[in-house]
Design a protein around this motif. Structure first.
Motif, mmCIF file in Angstrom:
data_model
loop_
_atom_site.group_PDB
_atom_site.id
_atom_site.type_symbol
_atom_site.label_atom_id
_atom_site.label_comp_id
_atom_site.label_asym_id
_atom_site.label_seq_id
_atom_site.Cartn_x
_atom_site.Cartn_y
_atom_site.Cartn_z
ATOM 1 N N LYS A 156 -0.636 12.089 1.532
ATOM 2 C CA LYS A 156 -2.211 12.440 0.379
ATOM 3 C C LYS A 156 -2.548 11.033 0.078
ATOM 4 O O LYS A 156 -3.275 11.099 -0.406
ATOM 5 N N SER A 157 -1.859 10.407 0.515
ATOM 6 C CA SER A 157 -2.423 8.162 0.243
ATOM 7 C C SER A 157 -1.573 7.691 1.808
ATOM 8 O O SER A 157 -0.826 8.350 2.730
ATOM 9 N N GLU A 158 -2.242 6.686 1.372
ATOM 10 C CA GLU A 158 -1.624 5.626 2.694
ATOM 11 C C GLU A 158 0.049 5.509 3.269
ATOM 12 O O GLU A 158 0.768 5.933 2.577
ATOM 13 N N GLU A 159 0.069 5.219 3.699
ATOM 14 C CA GLU A 159 1.274 5.683 4.982
ATOM 15 C C GLU A 159 1.679 4.111 5.369
ATOM 16 O O GLU A 159 0.479 3.287 5.667
ATOM 17 N N VAL A 160 2.893 4.092 5.125
ATOM 18 C CA VAL A 160 4.093 3.206 5.613
ATOM 19 C C VAL A 160 3.943 3.225 7.208
ATOM 20 O O VAL A 160 5.002 3.952 7.371
ATOM 21 N N GLY B 179 8.594 4.925 13.044
ATOM 22 C CA GLY B 179 9.023 6.028 11.770
ATOM 23 C C GLY B 179 7.418 5.664 10.628
ATOM 24 O O GLY B 179 6.496 4.989 10.639
ATOM 25 N N ARG B 180 7.182 6.798 9.608
ATOM 26 C CA ARG B 180 5.827 6.674 8.815
ATOM 27 C C ARG B 180 6.604 7.625 7.209
ATOM 28 O O ARG B 180 7.856 8.636 7.737
ATOM 29 N N HIS B 181 6.607 6.998 6.029
ATOM 30 C CA HIS B 181 5.994 7.951 5.156
ATOM 31 C C HIS B 181 5.115 7.706 4.625
ATOM 32 O O HIS B 181 4.921 6.401 4.132
ATOM 33 N N PRO B 182 4.710 8.254 3.674
ATOM 34 C CA PRO B 182 3.402 7.999 2.231
ATOM 35 C C PRO B 182 4.139 7.157 0.858
ATOM 36 O O PRO B 182 5.548 7.081 0.985
ATOM 37 N N LYS B 183 3.094 6.211 0.489
ATOM 38 C CA LYS B 183 2.856 5.183 0.146
ATOM 39 C C LYS B 183 3.040 5.950 -2.005
ATOM 40 O O LYS B 183 4.182 5.358 -1.950
#
Length: 216
Positions: A26-30, A41-45
């Motif tokens: 629900k926010s910007e992702e890395v 890889g990816r995950h929300p900040k």
């Protein structure tokens, strides 16, 4: 240096704790998608929602199945803030879906995503490991031995900023804490936490301390 520890969860099917299986950002992702070394890889900040599965009861710290994001209950946040702990920020975590009919009858605690701000550097000489290669594109580090063969974990005392919650430069998914955090978990009866002495935290067969009796 005071005794330091690695903090994680103790989720086990036999103990009945639920776990988060899917993340909805629900926010910007890395986002990591490196063409040079192949790292992905990816995950929300900040904020995200989760699906809940398994178990029959909610705990104060959740196992997260996709990425080792740190998720704790509102009770933990309040206890940490009351104690004046440093080195972290927190963002809302919503529950999107619950698989168990029994769990749907239980009002879950409010959960938060903990973003660690405290920092330190590893003492590679003490750990008897060297950096073999560092990706010039994403910064991913490859050591001169596989991670599972690294059985020591030491930090440079001068590099630690003194935060109660912190991470190292080369193992940022490993949450490191001071003894104060264990005292809080014991005093306030936080559920499903796991604490291991920092020097033993790379050992696959490390033994967790009995934190609920730590302050007695």
């Amino acid at each position: 240096m005071s005794q330091l520890y690695e903090m994680s969860n103790e989720t086990d099917d036999s103990k009945g704790w639920v776990y988060a299986t899917r993340i909805y950002a629900k926010s910007e992702e890395v986002i990591v998608n490196c063409n040079e070394c192949g790292a992905i890889g990816r995950h929300p900040k900040k904020e995200f929602d989760v699906d809940i599965e398994g178990g029959t009861k909610y705990s104060d710290i959740l196992l997260c199945g996709e990425y080792p994001l740190l998720i704790v209950s509102e009770k933990v946040i309040k206890d940490w803030e009351q104690a004046g702990f440093t080195g972290f920020k927190y963002y809302s975590v919503g529950i999107n879906n619950v698989s168990s009919k029994k769990l749907k009858l239980i009002i879950p605690p409010k959960y938060y995503h903990i973003v660690i701000q405290g920092r330190c550097e590893l003492d590679l000489e003490m750990m008897e490991v060297e950096i073999h290669k560092k990706c010039s594109s994403c910064g991913r580090v490859i050591f001169n031995k596989p991670t599972w063969e690294i059985d020591k974990f030491y930090i440079k005392e001068s590099s630690w900023d003194g935060s109660d919650l912190f991470v190292s430069d080369l193992f940022p998914a490993k949450t490191l804490v001071t003894e104060n955090v264990i005292m809080s978990a014991c005093k306030n009866r936080h559920t499903n936490f796991r604490f291991v002495k920092l020097k033993d935290s790379m050992n696959l067969f490390n033994e967790a301390i009995d934190y609920l009796n730590f302050c007695r």
